[in-house]
Every structure is written in structure tokens, then in C-alpha cells.
Write an enzyme that holds these catalytic residues in place. Sequence first.
Site, PDB file in Angstrom:
ATOM      1  N   ARG A  99      83.302 -23.920  19.084  1.00 17.41           N
ATOM      2  CA  ARG A  99      84.607 -24.141  19.711  1.00 17.41           C
ATOM      3  C   ARG A  99      84.457 -25.271  20.709  1.00 17.41           C
ATOM      4  O   ARG A  99      83.584 -25.205  21.591  1.00 17.41           O
ATOM      5  CB  ARG A  99      85.065 -22.871  20.427  1.00 17.41           C
ATOM      6  CG  ARG A  99      86.477 -22.972  20.971  1.00 17.41           C
ATOM      7  CD  ARG A  99      86.820 -21.812  21.882  1.00 17.41           C
ATOM      8  NE  ARG A  99      86.401 -22.088  23.241  1.00 17.41           N
ATOM      9  CZ  ARG A  99      86.987 -21.567  24.320  1.00 17.41           C
ATOM     10  NH1 ARG A  99      88.006 -20.739  24.189  1.00 17.41           N
ATOM     11  NH2 ARG A  99      86.549 -21.849  25.520  1.00 17.41           N
TER      12      ARG A  99
ATOM     13  N   TYR B 185      91.021 -25.057  32.570  1.00 20.54           N
ATOM     14  CA  TYR B 185      90.423 -23.732  32.351  1.00 20.54           C
ATOM     15  C   TYR B 185      89.491 -23.767  31.141  1.00 20.54           C
ATOM     16  O   TYR B 185      89.839 -24.291  30.093  1.00 20.54           O
ATOM     17  CB  TYR B 185      91.513 -22.675  32.123  1.00 20.54           C
ATOM     18  CG  TYR B 185      90.911 -21.363  31.694  1.00 20.54           C
ATOM     19  CD1 TYR B 185      90.228 -20.586  32.616  1.00 20.54           C
ATOM     20  CD2 TYR B 185      90.951 -20.939  30.366  1.00 20.54           C
ATOM     21  CE1 TYR B 185      89.615 -19.402  32.224  1.00 20.54           C
ATOM     22  CE2 TYR B 185      90.353 -19.764  29.971  1.00 20.54           C
ATOM     23  CZ  TYR B 185      89.688 -18.999  30.906  1.00 20.54           C
ATOM     24  OH  TYR B 185      89.072 -17.840  30.523  1.00 20.54           O
TER      25      TYR B 185
ATOM     26  N   ASP C 172      90.772 -24.034  21.250  1.00 25.38           N
ATOM     27  CA  ASP C 172      91.627 -23.006  21.848  1.00 25.38           C
ATOM     28  C   ASP C 172      92.673 -23.673  22.743  1.00 25.38           C
ATOM     29  O   ASP C 172      92.329 -24.320  23.730  1.00 25.38           O
ATOM     30  CB  ASP C 172      90.722 -22.068  22.688  1.00 25.38           C
ATOM     31  CG  ASP C 172      91.406 -20.787  23.092  1.00 25.38           C
ATOM     32  OD1 ASP C 172      92.647 -20.713  23.009  1.00 25.38           O
ATOM     33  OD2 ASP C 172      90.693 -19.844  23.498  1.00 25.38           O
TER      34      ASP C 172
ATOM     35  N   HIS D  78      94.934 -21.997  24.305  1.00 25.78           N
ATOM     36  CA  HIS D  78      95.123 -21.035  25.392  1.00 25.78           C
ATOM     37  C   HIS D  78      96.582 -20.801  25.789  1.00 25.78           C
ATOM     38  O   HIS D  78      96.926 -20.806  26.982  1.00 25.78           O
ATOM     39  CB  HIS D  78      94.271 -21.425  26.608  1.00 25.78           C
ATOM     40  CG  HIS D  78      93.445 -20.285  27.078  1.00 25.78           C
ATOM     41  ND1 HIS D  78      93.845 -19.418  28.064  1.00 25.78           N
ATOM     42  CD2 HIS D  78      92.259 -19.815  26.639  1.00 25.78           C
ATOM     43  CE1 HIS D  78      92.933 -18.488  28.220  1.00 25.78           C
ATOM     44  NE2 HIS D  78      91.965 -18.695  27.370  1.00 25.78           N
TER      45      HIS D  78
ATOM     46  N   GLU E 208      93.473 -22.093  18.079  1.00 25.98           N
ATOM     47  CA  GLU E 208      93.690 -20.752  18.640  1.00 25.98           C
ATOM     48  C   GLU E 208      94.803 -20.729  19.690  1.00 25.98           C
ATOM     49  O   GLU E 208      94.916 -21.653  20.498  1.00 25.98           O
ATOM     50  CB  GLU E 208      92.365 -20.316  19.280  1.00 25.98           C
ATOM     51  CG  GLU E 208      92.400 -18.937  19.899  1.00 25.98           C
ATOM     52  CD  GLU E 208      91.041 -18.543  20.454  1.00 25.98           C
ATOM     53  OE1 GLU E 208      90.010 -19.105  20.025  1.00 25.98           O
ATOM     54  OE2 GLU E 208      91.009 -17.679  21.334  1.00 25.98           O
TER      55      GLU E 208
ATOM     56  N   GLU F  19      94.121 -12.441  21.094  1.00 25.10           N
ATOM     57  CA  GLU F  19      93.116 -11.843  21.973  1.00 25.10           C
ATOM     58  C   GLU F  19      93.742 -11.028  23.101  1.00 25.10           C
ATOM     59  O   GLU F  19      93.076 -10.166  23.660  1.00 25.10           O
ATOM     60  CB  GLU F  19      92.167 -12.910  22.530  1.00 25.10           C
ATOM     61  CG  GLU F  19      92.821 -13.888  23.473  1.00 25.10           C
ATOM     62  CD  GLU F  19      91.869 -14.984  23.967  1.00 25.10           C
ATOM     63  OE1 GLU F  19      91.043 -15.466  23.172  1.00 25.10           O
ATOM     64  OE2 GLU F  19      91.955 -15.335  25.150  1.00 25.10           O
TER      65      GLU F  19
ATOM     66  N   ARG G 226      92.952 -11.919  16.261  1.00 20.32           N
ATOM     67  CA  ARG G 226      91.863 -12.040  17.229  1.00 20.32           C
ATOM     68  C   ARG G 226      91.675 -10.811  18.115  1.00 20.32           C
ATOM     69  O   ARG G 226      91.006 -10.900  19.160  1.00 20.32           O
ATOM     70  CB  ARG G 226      92.166 -13.244  18.134  1.00 20.32           C
ATOM     71  CG  ARG G 226      91.986 -14.563  17.468  1.00 20.32           C
ATOM     72  CD  ARG G 226      90.555 -15.022  17.552  1.00 20.32           C
ATOM     73  NE  ARG G 226      90.181 -15.440  18.891  1.00 20.32           N
ATOM     74  CZ  ARG G 226      88.953 -15.373  19.372  1.00 20.32           C
ATOM     75  NH1 ARG G 226      87.976 -14.873  18.645  1.00 20.32           N
ATOM     76  NH2 ARG G 226      88.691 -15.798  20.589  1.00 20.32           N
TER      77      ARG G 226
ATOM     78  N   GLU H  37      82.886 -14.396  17.688  1.00 19.94           N
ATOM     79  CA  GLU H  37      82.735 -15.280  18.847  1.00 19.94           C
ATOM     80  C   GLU H  37      81.515 -14.841  19.632  1.00 19.94           C
ATOM     81  O   GLU H  37      81.362 -13.660  19.954  1.00 19.94           O
ATOM     82  CB  GLU H  37      83.985 -15.196  19.730  1.00 19.94           C
ATOM     83  CG  GLU H  37      83.885 -16.069  20.972  1.00 19.94           C
ATOM     84  CD  GLU H  37      85.165 -16.042  21.815  1.00 19.94           C
ATOM     85  OE1 GLU H  37      86.004 -15.147  21.594  1.00 19.94           O
ATOM     86  OE2 GLU H  37      85.303 -16.913  22.693  1.00 19.94           O
TER      87      GLU H  37
ATOM     88  N   TRP I 110      97.858 -20.408  31.384  1.00 20.88           N
ATOM     89  CA  TRP I 110      96.647 -21.219  31.571  1.00 20.88           C
ATOM     90  C   TRP I 110      95.772 -21.144  30.362  1.00 20.88           C
ATOM     91  O   TRP I 110      94.721 -21.700  30.312  1.00 20.88           O
ATOM     92  CB  TRP I 110      95.877 -20.798  32.828  1.00 20.88           C
ATOM     93  CG  TRP I 110      95.726 -19.324  33.004  1.00 20.88           C
ATOM     94  CD1 TRP I 110      96.556 -18.478  33.675  1.00 20.88           C
ATOM     95  CD2 TRP I 110      94.684 -18.504  32.497  1.00 20.88           C
ATOM     96  NE1 TRP I 110      96.093 -17.205  33.633  1.00 20.88           N
ATOM     97  CE2 TRP I 110      94.930 -17.186  32.910  1.00 20.88           C
ATOM     98  CE3 TRP I 110      93.532 -18.763  31.741  1.00 20.88           C
ATOM     99  CZ2 TRP I 110      94.094 -16.119  32.565  1.00 20.88           C
ATOM    100  CZ3 TRP I 110      92.704 -17.707  31.404  1.00 20.88           C
ATOM    101  CH2 TRP I 110      92.986 -16.397  31.819  1.00 20.88           C
TER     102      TRP I 110
HETATM  103  C1  GCO Z   1      88.232 -17.058  24.214  1.00 20.20           C
HETATM  104  C2  GCO Z   1      89.073 -16.850  25.405  1.00 20.20           C
HETATM  105  C3  GCO Z   1      88.419 -16.465  26.678  1.00 20.20           C
HETATM  106  C4  GCO Z   1      89.456 -15.838  27.611  1.00 20.20           C
HETATM  107  C5  GCO Z   1      88.853 -14.829  28.506  1.00 20.20           C
HETATM  108  C6  GCO Z   1      89.854 -14.185  29.441  1.00 20.20           C
HETATM  109  O1  GCO Z   1      88.779 -17.476  23.225  1.00 20.20           O
HETATM  110  O2  GCO Z   1      87.059 -16.749  24.295  1.00 20.20           O
HETATM  111  O3  GCO Z   1      90.255 -17.506  25.421  1.00 20.20           O
HETATM  112  O4  GCO Z   1      87.730 -17.501  27.267  1.00 20.20           O
HETATM  113  O5  GCO Z   1      90.077 -16.813  28.357  1.00 20.20           O
HETATM  114  O6  GCO Z   1      88.252 -13.848  27.727  1.00 20.20           O
HETATM  115  O7  GCO Z   1      89.267 -13.168  30.161  1.00 20.20           O
HETATM  116 MG    MG Z   2      90.817 -17.660  23.295  1.00 18.26          MG
END
Ligand code: GCO
Ligand code: MG
Length: 406
Positions: A151, A163, A214, A216, A240, A266, A287, A343, A406
Site C-alpha cells: 500500500r 494522515y 487508501d 481514507h 480503498e 474497515e 474490509r 493487511e 481524515w
Molecule cells: C488501514 C487503515 C488504518 C486506520 C486505522 C484507524 O487501511 O490500515 O486505514 O490505518 O486508519 O486502523 O485506527
Molecule cells: Mg484503510
Amino acid sequence: MSGPDRIVAAEVLLTSPGRNYLTLKITTAEGVTGWGDATLNGRELAVAAYLREHLCPQLLGRDPARIEDTWQYLYRGAYWRRGPVTMTAVGAVDLALWDIKGKAAGLPVYQLLGGAVRDRVRAYTHATGWETGQLCDAVDAVRERGFTAVRVQSGVPGLDSVYGVGRGPGYEPAARGTVPAEEVWDTAAYLRHVPGVLAEVRAHAGPELALLHDAHHRLTPIEAARLGKALEPADLYWLEDVTPAENPDVLRRVRAHTTVPLAIGEVFSTLWEFQQLITEQLIDHARAAVTHAGGISALRRLAVLADVWQVKVSPHGPSDVSPIAMAAGLHLALATPNHGIAEYMGYPEPAHEVFRHAWTCTDGHLHPGDAPGLGVDVDEALAARYPYEPALLPVARRRDGSMTDW
Ligand code: GCO
Ligand code: MG
């Protein structure tokens, strides 16, 4: 014949071996110990209270072998169901009970799930670099460790921080304290920059390395469509969390414009949040995290639904879920035909020592190991030497000061 075993103790354990983890320990009358991960990054104490005050007392005296009935009891019985705090607590109980069942049978959990359908589980890890050159170096380092999937996240010109991306090595976004840091986010600057970054990384890495990115949750549907189209030449394994996906309908617009594979979920905690995304094939990878979405029992159901629609399950596996959740995800992955990719961010060294695990990561592939149960033992004495300290991820505001994802 003696009667069924009984749960005689259920306790929570907070520890911070490099980062915060909440663990559930269930003990049976016959002396079997089951471990579950209950970590919800930044909201650990809410899950601890939910478990300690509400679920643990209800577990006492129950037959630990009745995993599905316990899941139904905790999910349906609460009346106030769903949500990440509730489902993480239910997930922790579920993991601990699978651990106990495996230990009682003398079998690794993946054998109880039907046995291995693959020899090992392919994993991706993270490469980050503020500048594209640094990012390419990070990608090379990951390949040297044997990973075939990575990633990639980069900095954005004009922003002070992004972030998930450090300006140097050893990046950890969660900062100690009870009030989160604030970052400034600019979607237009990101969209201008990131396609060029991915193109450069692809040119650097050659065609075979699987690249993931990602977003996010930061984009609107039309921005996501634009990004997906722009990233097509980079041939991503997945893009993602392009939108928050709270409204699944909006993904139709993204799908209409791009064939980039999408991975989402996630932050979801139940099957129901995935239902439309799966049945309309709006995503390619679900996810859900094995802990945050209700445990192995819940993810098995998700995998079956996803399989009908040729969607893969690729659970979230950041370092903010403990090595117990990592183990649970791997037992499931080894036994699930439509598992996609795992992951693996890795863990701070003390976390490997506190959570002694049978799972291994070799040449970019993971294996849960053949120890009975989930194959993780918690060193409680060592854990006590790493006391919990609140830590939070940053929040983000747009340039005009308004809050954004974020
Ligand atoms: C990922 C994520 C993480 C999250 C984190 C939040 O794809 O691994 O986006 O980095 O931001 O788990 O607590
Ligand atoms: Mg993620």
C-alpha cells in the site's frame, strides 16, 4: 458423563506495549483460557466498560462451546445492537470462544472452520514517503522483505502533514493525550498530486508488484470517480475507502466511471452495512475487521454472502488491532475461499513479546500456525509493565476551518 464446561471468569486487560490494546480473557471451569482482542483505537475505554459492566457478567456460567448461541444472545439480546463499541465487544467474546473451542479440541481454529483452502495467506504491507523518491525507496525495502503487494501513501505538496504518512521513519499517527491533534486537508491538492505519484511508483516497481492506495474516506463520489479513472494506468490491486460509503448508492456513480477495484468497510460493524455494497457489486473487497465487525462468526457469514456475488473478503489488519485479531483473521483467511489479501502493518517489538503468537510472516505471506485455538498467549506479567495511556489519531479540517474526514 460430566456436563458441559462452564465459563467461570471473564476479565479485560488494558496494556500498551508500543500502542494500546484491550484484551478479553475468558477462563473455563476446566481451566481453558480463551483470548479475544477488543481494541477499538482511541475508544478503548468504551469497549472495556461495555465488556466489564455488561457482557462479562452475562458470560459467567455459560457453556463456552456454544459460540453461535452466545453471539446471538449478545447481539439480539442487547436490543441496542450494532455500532462499533458493541460489535467490538461481541467480537472479542467470539474470538475468545473460538480460541477455547480450538484448545479444547487440540486443533487450530482454521481446522474447525473447514481446514485450509490455501497453503499461506498473501499479505500487503505499507510503504510511505513524503516525497516520491522516498516512497520508491520504501517500496524497494518492502520488496526486499519478500512482499508482493504494498500500500503506497505519499505526502501532498502544500500540506504540513497527511494522515498515515510520516516525514521520516517510524511514523505513528496516534499521539498520547486525550484531545486529538488537528491537521489541514486539501482534496484538490491531493487529487492533483496522487495520480503522478502512483504513475512514478508503477514505473519504478515494474508491472508485477501489486499496488494499493487508501483514500481514507475523503472524497465525494465524483472526486472518487475522477481519481479512479486517473489511477487506471497504475493498475492498482485496489483503491480503498474512496468515500465514507455511509450511503452505498453513491458508489454506483464511481463504478460507472472506473474499473479500479474498490475496497471498503474497515469502519463497518455489521453484515447489514455491506449488504447493498455486495449484492450490487459496488465493491470488490469487503474490509471488515474480524474484531470490529463481531468476530469470526460474523465474518464467516459476510464471506458467504460476498462469495455469492464474487466479492472478496480482505479484513482490516492495522497494528491497532492486536496480534490476537491478526491471528483470528489469518485462521479465517486460510479457510475461506474468497479471502483476498491480508493487511500486515507489523507491530512494535514489545507487542510481539506480550502477545506471543504462533502466526508467522515470511516472504510477504502469513500463516496462522498449528497451535491449538488462535495460537496467541498473553504474557500478563509483561503486559502489566506497559500501562495504558490514552492516545488519539488526529482529526482534519479543510482550509476554511470546517471539519472533514481524515
Ligand atoms: C488501514 C487503515 C488504518 C486506520 C486505522 C484507524 O487501511 O490500515 O486505514 O490505518 O486508519 O486502523 O485506527
Ligand atoms: Mg484503510
